[in-house]
Design a protein around this motif. Structure first.
Motif, PDB file in Angstrom:
ATOM      1  N   ILE A 180       0.843  -1.200   0.000  1.00 27.28           N
ATOM      2  CA  ILE A 180       0.000   0.000   0.000  1.00 27.28           C
ATOM      3  C   ILE A 180       0.876   1.247   0.000  1.00 27.28           C
ATOM      4  O   ILE A 180       0.642   2.191  -0.764  1.00 27.28           O
ATOM      5  N   ASN A 181       1.897   1.240   0.837  1.00 31.32           N
ATOM      6  CA  ASN A 181       2.795   2.403   0.916  1.00 31.32           C
ATOM      7  C   ASN A 181       3.494   2.664  -0.413  1.00 31.32           C
ATOM      8  O   ASN A 181       3.685   3.816  -0.813  1.00 31.32           O
ATOM      9  N   SER A 182       3.886   1.607  -1.108  1.00 30.50           N
ATOM     10  CA  SER A 182       4.615   1.773  -2.358  1.00 30.50           C
ATOM     11  C   SER A 182       3.709   2.172  -3.515  1.00 30.50           C
ATOM     12  O   SER A 182       4.169   2.769  -4.495  1.00 30.50           O
ATOM     13  N   LEU A 183       2.416   1.871  -3.408  1.00 27.35           N
ATOM     14  CA  LEU A 183       1.466   2.148  -4.495  1.00 27.35           C
ATOM     15  C   LEU A 183       0.566   3.348  -4.218  1.00 27.35           C
ATOM     16  O   LEU A 183      -0.332   3.642  -5.014  1.00 27.35           O
ATOM     17  N   ILE A 184       0.821   4.064  -3.132  1.00 34.39           N
ATOM     18  CA  ILE A 184      -0.151   5.021  -2.608  1.00 34.39           C
ATOM     19  C   ILE A 184      -0.496   6.153  -3.573  1.00 34.39           C
ATOM     20  O   ILE A 184      -1.584   6.735  -3.497  1.00 34.39           O
ATOM     21  N   THR A 185       0.388   6.505  -4.500  1.00 35.93           N
ATOM     22  CA  THR A 185       0.082   7.595  -5.431  1.00 35.93           C
ATOM     23  C   THR A 185      -0.687   7.116  -6.663  1.00 35.93           C
ATOM     24  O   THR A 185      -1.060   7.925  -7.509  1.00 35.93           O
ATOM     25  N   GLU A 186      -0.942   5.821  -6.776  1.00 37.58           N
ATOM     26  CA  GLU A 186      -1.723   5.317  -7.892  1.00 37.58           C
ATOM     27  C   GLU A 186      -3.198   5.650  -7.693  1.00 37.58           C
ATOM     28  O   GLU A 186      -3.691   5.735  -6.562  1.00 37.58           O
ATOM     29  N   SER A 187      -3.913   5.819  -8.801  1.00 42.88           N
ATOM     30  CA  SER A 187      -5.321   6.216  -8.705  1.00 42.88           C
ATOM     31  C   SER A 187      -6.167   5.122  -8.080  1.00 42.88           C
ATOM     32  O   SER A 187      -7.139   5.407  -7.374  1.00 42.88           O
ATOM     33  N   LYS A 188      -5.817   3.877  -8.318  1.00 40.71           N
ATOM     34  CA  LYS A 188      -6.612   2.780  -7.757  1.00 40.71           C
ATOM     35  C   LYS A 188      -5.690   1.662  -7.299  1.00 40.71           C
ATOM     36  O   LYS A 188      -4.890   1.141  -8.078  1.00 40.71           O
ATOM     37  N   ILE A 189      -5.801   1.306  -6.035  1.00 36.94           N
ATOM     38  CA  ILE A 189      -5.083   0.161  -5.485  1.00 36.94           C
ATOM     39  C   ILE A 189      -6.116  -0.920  -5.236  1.00 36.94           C
ATOM     40  O   ILE A 189      -7.053  -0.726  -4.450  1.00 36.94           O
ATOM     41  N   THR A 190      -5.993  -2.039  -5.902  1.00 37.42           N
ATOM     42  CA  THR A 190      -7.021  -3.068  -5.810  1.00 37.42           C
ATOM     43  C   THR A 190      -6.668  -4.138  -4.790  1.00 37.42           C
ATOM     44  O   THR A 190      -5.498  -4.389  -4.504  1.00 37.42           O
ATOM     45  N   ILE A 191      -7.713  -4.765  -4.277  1.00 38.81           N
ATOM     46  CA  ILE A 191      -7.517  -5.864  -3.336  1.00 38.81           C
ATOM     47  C   ILE A 191      -6.831  -7.031  -4.050  1.00 38.81           C
ATOM     48  O   ILE A 191      -6.110  -7.819  -3.432  1.00 38.81           O
ATOM     49  N   THR A 192      -7.015  -7.131  -5.388  1.00 38.33           N
ATOM     50  CA  THR A 192      -6.358  -8.183  -6.166  1.00 38.33           C
ATOM     51  C   THR A 192      -4.847  -8.003  -6.137  1.00 38.33           C
ATOM     52  O   THR A 192      -4.094  -8.964  -5.933  1.00 38.33           O
ATOM     53  N   GLN A 193      -4.391  -6.754  -6.330  1.00 36.93           N
ATOM     54  CA  GLN A 193      -2.954  -6.463  -6.261  1.00 36.93           C
ATOM     55  C   GLN A 193      -2.378  -6.868  -4.904  1.00 36.93           C
ATOM     56  O   GLN A 193      -1.330  -7.507  -4.802  1.00 36.93           O
ATOM     57  N   LEU A 194      -3.074  -6.467  -3.851  1.00 33.84           N
ATOM     58  CA  LEU A 194      -2.590  -6.722  -2.497  1.00 33.84           C
ATOM     59  C   LEU A 194      -2.666  -8.199  -2.141  1.00 33.84           C
ATOM     60  O   LEU A 194      -1.838  -8.713  -1.394  1.00 33.84           O
ATOM     61  N   SER A 195      -3.659  -8.875  -2.692  1.00 32.93           N
ATOM     62  CA  SER A 195      -3.797 -10.311  -2.469  1.00 32.93           C
ATOM     63  C   SER A 195      -2.605 -11.067  -3.052  1.00 32.93           C
ATOM     64  O   SER A 195      -2.067 -11.993  -2.432  1.00 32.93           O
ATOM     65  N   GLU A 196      -2.182 -10.653  -4.240  1.00 29.23           N
ATOM     66  CA  GLU A 196      -1.048 -11.309  -4.895  1.00 29.23           C
ATOM     67  C   GLU A 196       0.240 -11.102  -4.105  1.00 29.23           C
ATOM     68  O   GLU A 196       1.059 -12.007  -3.972  1.00 29.23           O
ATOM     69  N   VAL A 197       0.416  -9.902  -3.560  1.00 26.08           N
ATOM     70  CA  VAL A 197       1.624  -9.596  -2.794  1.00 26.08           C
ATOM     71  C   VAL A 197       1.656 -10.362  -1.478  1.00 26.08           C
ATOM     72  O   VAL A 197       2.695 -10.878  -1.052  1.00 26.08           O
ATOM     73  N   SER A 198       0.521 -10.430  -0.819  1.00 31.58           N
ATOM     74  CA  SER A 198       0.460 -11.052   0.517  1.00 31.58           C
ATOM     75  C   SER A 198       0.275 -12.565   0.471  1.00 31.58           C
ATOM     76  O   SER A 198       0.309 -13.225   1.514  1.00 31.58           O
ATOM     77  N   LEU A 199       0.043 -13.111  -0.737  1.00 24.44           N
ATOM     78  CA  LEU A 199      -0.145 -14.552  -0.905  1.00 24.44           C
ATOM     79  C   LEU A 199      -1.347 -15.065  -0.116  1.00 24.44           C
ATOM     80  O   LEU A 199      -1.330 -16.158   0.473  1.00 24.44           O
ATOM     81  N   LEU A 200      -2.402 -14.245  -0.116  1.00 28.06           N
ATOM     82  CA  LEU A 200      -3.663 -14.608   0.512  1.00 28.06           C
ATOM     83  C   LEU A 200      -4.785 -14.417  -0.499  1.00 28.06           C
ATOM     84  O   LEU A 200      -4.680 -13.574  -1.396  1.00 28.06           O
ATOM     85  N   GLU A 206      -8.356 -12.972  -1.714  1.00 33.30           N
ATOM     86  CA  GLU A 206      -8.902 -11.644  -1.454  1.00 33.30           C
ATOM     87  C   GLU A 206      -9.775 -11.632  -0.200  1.00 33.30           C
ATOM     88  O   GLU A 206      -9.689 -10.720   0.622  1.00 33.30           O
ATOM     89  N   SER A 207     -10.611 -12.655  -0.053  1.00 34.67           N
ATOM     90  CA  SER A 207     -11.504 -12.709   1.109  1.00 34.67           C
ATOM     91  C   SER A 207     -10.721 -12.921   2.396  1.00 34.67           C
ATOM     92  O   SER A 207     -11.028 -12.318   3.429  1.00 34.67           O
ATOM     93  N   ARG A 208      -9.680 -13.795   2.335  1.00 36.49           N
ATOM     94  CA  ARG A 208      -8.877 -14.064   3.532  1.00 36.49           C
ATOM     95  C   ARG A 208      -8.070 -12.833   3.927  1.00 36.49           C
ATOM     96  O   ARG A 208      -7.933 -12.516   5.110  1.00 36.49           O
ATOM     97  N   LEU A 209      -7.543 -12.116   2.930  1.00 34.27           N
ATOM     98  CA  LEU A 209      -6.799 -10.889   3.219  1.00 34.27           C
ATOM     99  C   LEU A 209      -7.700  -9.862   3.891  1.00 34.27           C
ATOM    100  O   LEU A 209      -7.314  -9.260   4.896  1.00 34.27           O
ATOM    101  N   ALA A 210      -8.884  -9.653   3.346  1.00 36.02           N
ATOM    102  CA  ALA A 210      -9.815  -8.675   3.917  1.00 36.02           C
ATOM    103  C   ALA A 210     -10.162  -9.035   5.356  1.00 36.02           C
ATOM    104  O   ALA A 210     -10.203  -8.163   6.241  1.00 36.02           O
ATOM    105  N   HIS A 211     -10.398 -10.322   5.602  1.00 37.82           N
ATOM    106  CA  HIS A 211     -10.769 -10.764   6.949  1.00 37.82           C
ATOM    107  C   HIS A 211      -9.609 -10.627   7.924  1.00 37.82           C
ATOM    108  O   HIS A 211      -9.780 -10.102   9.036  1.00 37.82           O
ATOM    109  N   LEU A 212      -8.424 -11.083   7.517  1.00 38.06           N
ATOM    110  CA  LEU A 212      -7.269 -11.043   8.412  1.00 38.06           C
ATOM    111  C   LEU A 212      -6.838  -9.613   8.703  1.00 38.06           C
ATOM    112  O   LEU A 212      -6.459  -9.285   9.832  1.00 38.06           O
TER     113      LEU A 212
END
Length: 234
Positions: A142-162, A164-170
């Motif tokens: 999130i910190n590295s992408l913060i200036t992008e217009s849209k940061i998606t849960i899909t992007q973050l899911s791929e980085v965290s290896l979780l 999308e639903s598990r990432l949101a819950h955790l």
């Protein structure tokens, strides 16, 4: 209202304001309010009047009224060292309402005003619960992408290896806030920083990825209950 102290890296912003009120709103940050002159009122699911100080947990809908009074307001990022310290010191994760006139708040004050240096010092030495490494990876992304217009849960899911639903819950389970709220808070903080460096509100909004100042204004108002012009251009 003016920004008195602000540090995006350490995760806090301190405002002073008087004769002021907001409509009901919620925000990602912890808010600690100390009335320096007079008393103020706050409404959640209940009405609280003639208050001298209050701690507002993240995500708690509230309105604020300090007409005929002067207040210092400390907003703290729950993910910062200071935020984790405040969250755990006051057990905010379990609170369903504001904490009115807490005597423990005196440890944060010096002559009735916030002693930021003391709070930071205490937060740096306070033993904190460790976060899941996958959540830490998500925050770094999130910190590295913060200036992008849209940061998606899909992007973050791929980085965290979780998933999308598990990432949101955790994320919500460990931090008490949603991924989306975290992203918006960090964008607003960076916009405040750019404004203090001399950028216009529109330039600040564009810098952190908002398509226009109208969208930025709506998000800011939802977070703070006030138009950003009165904060960033004070």
């Amino acid at each position: 209202m003016a920004i008195e102290l602000f540090d995006i890296d350490k995760g806090y912003a301190l405002f002073s304001k008087s004769n002021y009120q907001t409509k009901k709103h919620t925000h990602y940050a912890i808010e600690v309010v100390r009335c320096t002159k007079g008393f103020f009122n706050i409404a959640t699911t209940s009405e609280h009047t003639n208050i001298k100080s209050v701690i507002i947990p993240p995500n708690l809908p509230h309105s604020f009224n300090c007409l005929k009074a002067e207040c210092d307001l400390l907003f703290v990022d729950p993910l910062s060292d200071m935020g984790k310290y405040v969250m755990e010191s006051f057990n905010l994760a379990s609170h369903k309402d504001v904490i009115i006139n807490p005597t423990e708040l005196n440890q944060f004050l010096n002559n009735g005003t916030f002693n930021i240096a003391s709070i930071l010092n205490s937060s740096e030495t306070y033993p904190r619960k460790s976060l899941d490494d996958r959540i830490l990876k998500c925050i770094d992304a999130i910190n590295s992408l913060i200036t992008e217009s849209k940061i998606t849960i899909t992007q973050l899911s791929e980085v965290s290896l979780l998933s999308e639903s598990r990432l949101a819950h955790l994320f919500k389970e460990q931090l008490g806030i949603s991924v989306h709220q975290c992203i918006l808070w960090k964008k607003l903080c960076l916009a405040m920083l750019k404004s203090r460096e001399g950028y216009t509100l529109t330039e600040s909004a564009h810098y952190v990825g908002f398509s226009d100042s109208s969208h930025f204004n709506k998000v800011f108002y939802k977070m703070f209950g006030i138009n950003p012009f009165f904060v960033l251009k004070s």
